[in-house]
Motif scaffolding. Structure first.
Motif, PDB file in Angstrom:
ATOM      1  N   VAL A   1       0.854  -1.180   0.000  1.00  0.00           N
ATOM      2  CA  VAL A   1       0.000   0.000   0.000  1.00  0.00           C
ATOM      3  C   VAL A   1       0.895   1.237   0.000  1.00  0.00           C
ATOM      4  CG1 VAL A   1      -1.803   1.290   1.180  1.00  0.00           C
ATOM      5  CG2 VAL A   1      -1.805  -1.208   1.269  1.00  0.00           C
ATOM      6  N   ILE A   2       0.673   2.107  -0.970  1.00  0.00           N
ATOM      7  CA  ILE A   2       1.373   3.384  -1.029  1.00  0.00           C
ATOM      8  C   ILE A   2       0.368   4.451  -0.648  1.00  0.00           C
ATOM      9  CG2 ILE A   2       2.630   5.009  -2.495  1.00  0.00           C
ATOM     10  CD1 ILE A   2       3.318   2.564  -4.294  1.00  0.00           C
ATOM     11  N   SER A   3       0.555   5.038   0.520  1.00  0.00           N
ATOM     12  CA  SER A   3      -0.397   6.023   1.023  1.00  0.00           C
ATOM     13  C   SER A   3       0.331   7.278   1.460  1.00  0.00           C
ATOM     14  CB  SER A   3      -1.212   5.440   2.184  1.00  0.00           C
ATOM     15  OG  SER A   3      -0.381   5.147   3.292  1.00  0.00           O
ATOM     16  N   CYS A   4      -0.441   8.277   1.830  1.00  0.00           N
ATOM     17  CA  CYS A   4       0.116   9.566   2.229  1.00  0.00           C
ATOM     18  C   CYS A   4       0.648   9.498   3.660  1.00  0.00           C
ATOM     19  CB  CYS A   4      -0.959  10.643   2.126  1.00  0.00           C
ATOM     20  SG  CYS A   4      -0.366  12.323   2.423  1.00  0.00           S
ATOM     21  N   CYS A   5       1.592  10.386   3.949  1.00  0.00           N
ATOM     22  CA  CYS A   5       2.119  10.494   5.319  1.00  0.00           C
ATOM     23  C   CYS A   5       1.076  11.040   6.295  1.00  0.00           C
ATOM     24  CB  CYS A   5       3.326  11.429   5.347  1.00  0.00           C
ATOM     25  SG  CYS A   5       4.780  10.811   4.492  1.00  0.00           S
ATOM     26  N   ASP A   6       0.007  11.599   5.766  1.00  0.00           N
ATOM     27  CA  ASP A   6      -1.016  12.253   6.589  1.00  0.00           C
ATOM     28  C   ASP A   6      -1.432  11.368   7.765  1.00  0.00           C
ATOM     29  OD1 ASP A   6      -3.671  13.250   7.473  1.00  0.00           O
ATOM     30  OD2 ASP A   6      -3.443  14.615   5.776  1.00  0.00           O
ATOM     31  N   SER A   7      -1.389  11.933   8.962  1.00  0.00           N
ATOM     32  CA  SER A   7      -1.684  11.160  10.183  1.00  0.00           C
ATOM     33  C   SER A   7      -3.128  10.701  10.257  1.00  0.00           C
ATOM     34  CB  SER A   7      -1.349  12.004  11.426  1.00  0.00           C
ATOM     35  OG  SER A   7      -2.132  13.189  11.456  1.00  0.00           O
ATOM     36  N   ARG A   8      -4.001  11.277   9.449  1.00  0.00           N
ATOM     37  CA  ARG A   8      -5.423  10.911   9.479  1.00  0.00           C
ATOM     38  C   ARG A   8      -5.729   9.692   8.619  1.00  0.00           C
ATOM     39  NH1 ARG A   8      -7.411  16.565   7.320  1.00  0.00           N
ATOM     40  NH2 ARG A   8      -5.625  16.051   5.974  1.00  0.00           N
ATOM     41  N   VAL A   9      -4.776   9.260   7.823  1.00  0.00           N
ATOM     42  CA  VAL A   9      -4.992   8.124   6.916  1.00  0.00           C
ATOM     43  C   VAL A   9      -4.309   6.894   7.504  1.00  0.00           C
ATOM     44  CG1 VAL A   9      -4.659   7.237   4.590  1.00  0.00           C
ATOM     45  CG2 VAL A   9      -5.074   9.679   4.940  1.00  0.00           C
ATOM     46  N   HIS A  10      -5.115   5.906   7.883  1.00  0.00           N
ATOM     47  CA  HIS A  10      -4.587   4.734   8.590  1.00  0.00           C
ATOM     48  C   HIS A  10      -5.094   3.485   7.884  1.00  0.00           C
ATOM     49  CE1 HIS A  10      -3.721   2.236  12.269  1.00  0.00           C
ATOM     50  NE2 HIS A  10      -2.680   3.053  12.248  1.00  0.00           N
ATOM     51  N   VAL A  11      -4.343   3.032   6.902  1.00  0.00           N
ATOM     52  CA  VAL A  11      -4.845   1.968   6.026  1.00  0.00           C
ATOM     53  C   VAL A  11      -5.075   0.653   6.759  1.00  0.00           C
ATOM     54  CG1 VAL A  11      -3.906   2.967   3.933  1.00  0.00           C
ATOM     55  CG2 VAL A  11      -2.503   1.401   5.271  1.00  0.00           C
ATOM     56  N   THR A  12      -4.281   0.354   7.774  1.00  0.00           N
ATOM     57  CA  THR A  12      -4.492  -0.911   8.479  1.00  0.00           C
ATOM     58  C   THR A  12      -5.821  -0.905   9.223  1.00  0.00           C
ATOM     59  OG1 THR A  12      -3.163  -0.049  10.330  1.00  0.00           O
ATOM     60  CG2 THR A  12      -2.049  -1.444   8.726  1.00  0.00           C
ATOM     61  N   SER A  13      -6.231   0.249   9.726  1.00  0.00           N
ATOM     62  CA  SER A  13      -7.534   0.342  10.398  1.00  0.00           C
ATOM     63  C   SER A  13      -8.666   0.259   9.382  1.00  0.00           C
ATOM     64  CB  SER A  13      -7.635   1.659  11.183  1.00  0.00           C
ATOM     65  OG  SER A  13      -6.704   1.694  12.235  1.00  0.00           O
ATOM     66  N   ILE A  14      -8.511   0.956   8.250  1.00  0.00           N
ATOM     67  CA  ILE A  14      -9.567   0.978   7.237  1.00  0.00           C
ATOM     68  C   ILE A  14      -9.887  -0.426   6.737  1.00  0.00           C
ATOM     69  CG2 ILE A  14     -10.109   1.735   4.879  1.00  0.00           C
ATOM     70  CD1 ILE A  14      -8.487   4.286   5.494  1.00  0.00           C
ATOM     71  N   PHE A  15      -8.850  -1.240   6.548  1.00  0.00           N
ATOM     72  CA  PHE A  15      -9.049  -2.581   6.007  1.00  0.00           C
ATOM     73  C   PHE A  15      -8.947  -3.674   7.061  1.00  0.00           C
ATOM     74  CE2 PHE A  15      -7.563  -0.117   2.300  1.00  0.00           C
ATOM     75  CZ  PHE A  15      -8.655  -0.326   1.474  1.00  0.00           C
ATOM     76  N   GLY A  16      -8.829  -3.307   8.320  1.00  0.00           N
ATOM     77  CA  GLY A  16      -8.758  -4.301   9.392  1.00  0.00           C
ATOM     78  C   GLY A  16      -7.602  -5.257   9.214  1.00  0.00           C
ATOM     79  N   ALA A  17      -6.455  -4.732   8.794  1.00  0.00           N
ATOM     80  CA  ALA A  17      -5.311  -5.587   8.483  1.00  0.00           C
ATOM     81  C   ALA A  17      -4.522  -5.957   9.734  1.00  0.00           C
ATOM     82  CB  ALA A  17      -4.390  -4.888   7.491  1.00  0.00           C
ATOM     83  N   ASP A  18      -4.011  -7.168   9.753  1.00  0.00           N
ATOM     84  CA  ASP A  18      -3.149  -7.636  10.835  1.00  0.00           C
ATOM     85  C   ASP A  18      -1.689  -7.358  10.501  1.00  0.00           C
ATOM     86  OD1 ASP A  18      -5.255  -8.677  12.378  1.00  0.00           O
ATOM     87  OD2 ASP A  18      -5.249 -10.536  11.209  1.00  0.00           O
ATOM     88  N   GLN A  19      -0.820  -7.523  11.508  1.00  0.00           N
ATOM     89  CA  GLN A  19       0.615  -7.413  11.272  1.00  0.00           C
ATOM     90  C   GLN A  19       1.039  -8.443  10.227  1.00  0.00           C
ATOM     91  OE1 GLN A  19      -0.804  -7.475  14.247  1.00  0.00           O
ATOM     92  NE2 GLN A  19      -0.200  -5.561  15.234  1.00  0.00           N
ATOM     93  N   GLY A  20       1.893  -8.017   9.308  1.00  0.00           N
ATOM     94  CA  GLY A  20       2.387  -8.937   8.298  1.00  0.00           C
ATOM     95  C   GLY A  20       1.543  -8.997   7.041  1.00  0.00           C
ATOM     96  N   GLU A  21       0.405  -8.296   7.024  1.00  0.00           N
ATOM     97  CA  GLU A  21      -0.503  -8.397   5.878  1.00  0.00           C
ATOM     98  C   GLU A  21      -0.200  -7.368   4.793  1.00  0.00           C
ATOM     99  OE1 GLU A  21      -5.324  -8.701   5.015  1.00  0.00           O
ATOM    100  OE2 GLU A  21      -4.562  -8.612   7.064  1.00  0.00           O
ATOM    101  N   PHE A  22       0.153  -6.141   5.184  1.00  0.00           N
ATOM    102  CA  PHE A  22       0.445  -5.070   4.236  1.00  0.00           C
ATOM    103  C   PHE A  22       1.903  -4.649   4.332  1.00  0.00           C
ATOM    104  CE2 PHE A  22      -4.121  -3.124   4.279  1.00  0.00           C
ATOM    105  CZ  PHE A  22      -4.548  -4.113   3.419  1.00  0.00           C
ATOM    106  N   PHE A  23       2.524  -4.448   3.181  1.00  0.00           N
ATOM    107  CA  PHE A  23       3.823  -3.784   3.107  1.00  0.00           C
ATOM    108  C   PHE A  23       3.506  -2.332   2.777  1.00  0.00           C
ATOM    109  CE2 PHE A  23       7.668  -2.490   0.701  1.00  0.00           C
ATOM    110  CZ  PHE A  23       8.633  -2.779   1.660  1.00  0.00           C
ATOM    111  N   ILE A  24       3.728  -1.426   3.721  1.00  0.00           N
ATOM    112  CA  ILE A  24       3.229  -0.057   3.607  1.00  0.00           C
ATOM    113  C   ILE A  24       4.369   0.930   3.373  1.00  0.00           C
ATOM    114  CG2 ILE A  24       1.978   1.805   4.766  1.00  0.00           C
ATOM    115  CD1 ILE A  24       0.473  -0.336   6.344  1.00  0.00           C
TER     116      ILE A  24
END
Length: 216
Positions: free
Chosen positions: A44-67
Motif C-alpha cells: 500500500v502506497i499512502s500519504c504520510c497524513d496522520s489521518r490516513v490509517h490503512v491498516t484500520s480501514i481494512f482491518g489488516a493484521d501485522q504482516g498483511e500489508f507492506f506499507i
C-alpha cells in the motif's frame, strides 16, 4: 548523537500497554512473523497524513500489508539516475523480493501535499518553487495532473480532482518500472487506485474503463 532524547512519557506508557495486552495475547503470532519473515499479500502506497490509517480501514493484521508512505502518496517515474529514491526502492523490494500480488495507491481528501501542488502551480507558494524545497521538487511529480484539472473553476472541485490525479499519475508511473510492467503483463501483479474521504469514511476506486472513481 547528542541531540537524541528519551521517548515522551505518554508513548512509553502506550508501549507498555501494548506489550501487556495485544502482544501478550498474540505472542505466538509475533514470534512466527519474526522467525518466518514477512509475506505480505499487498503493498500500500499512502500519504504520510496522520489521518490516513490503512491498516484500520481494512482491518489488516501485522504482516498483511507492506506499507510505504510519502507526501501525497506519489510514485515517481522510473528514473535509474543514481540518486536516492526511497519510493522506487520500496516498490522494487515489494514487487521483486516480496512478490506481492497487489500494489494499492491510496489518495485522500484534504491532502496538504496536493494543496501545496495547487498553490505552487498557481504562483501562490513561491517557496515551493525554490530548488532547495524538498516538498516542491517532490510535488513536481504531480504537475502533469494539475495540467489536466486546471480548467476546473471551483477550487474545492479542482483540489478533489487533483487528489485523484495523484493516484492516477502514480498508477501510470508504476507502469514505467520494467519489473512492474512485466509482473502485470504476466498476471502475477495487479494495480489498484483508491481515494479515501476522511470525514465520511468513504473509499472510492479508480476504474480504467470510465477513467473515474466509484464507491466500493
Amino acid at each position: 548523537m547528542e541531540h537524541a532524547r528519551p521517548l515522551p512519557t505518554y508513548l512509553v506508557h502506550r508501549y507498555h500497554g501494548w506489550k501487556a495486552t495485544a502482544y501478550t495475547e498474540n505472542q505466538a503470532w509475533y514470534r512466527r512473523l519474526a522467525n518466518e519473515g514477512q509475506h505480505p499479500r499487498a503493498m500500500v502506497i499512502s500519504c504520510c497524513d496522520s489521518r490516513v490509517h490503512v491498516t484500520s480501514i481494512f482491518g489488516a493484521d501485522q504482516g498483511e500489508f507492506f506499507i510505504h508512505r510519502n507526501i501525497a502518496n506519489l510514485v515517481p517515474p522510473h528514473e535509474p539516475d543514481g540518486n536516492q529514491h526511497g519510493t522506487s526502492a520500496a516498490v522494487e523490494y515489494a514487487v521483486t523480493a516480496l512478490k506481492v500480488a497487489h500494489v494499492i495507491v491510496m489518495g485522500h481528501s484534504n491532502c496538504g501535499g496536493v494543496q501545496g501542488c495547487m498553490d505552487m502551480c498557481t504562483g501562490k507558494a513561491p517557496a515551493l518553487e525554490e530548488k532547495s524545497s524538498f516538498v516542491g521538487r517532490w510535488m513536481d511529480i504531480l504537475r502533469p495532473g494539475y495540467e489536466r484539472v486546471k480548467k476546473i473553476e471551483n477550487e474545492d472541485k479542482r483540489r478533489h480532482a487533483l487528489e485523484k490525479q495523484a493516484v492516477i499519475i502514480s498508477l501510470e508511473n508504476l507502469m514505467t518500472f520494467p519489473f512492474v510492467a512485466e509482473a502485470v503483463e504476466k498476471g502475477t501483479l495487479t494495480l489498484h487506485g483508491l481515494w479515501h474521504e476522511i470525514g465520511e469514511g468513504g473509499v472510492e476506486q479508480y476504474s480504467p474503463t470510465t477513467g473515474g472513481f466509484t464507491p466500493i
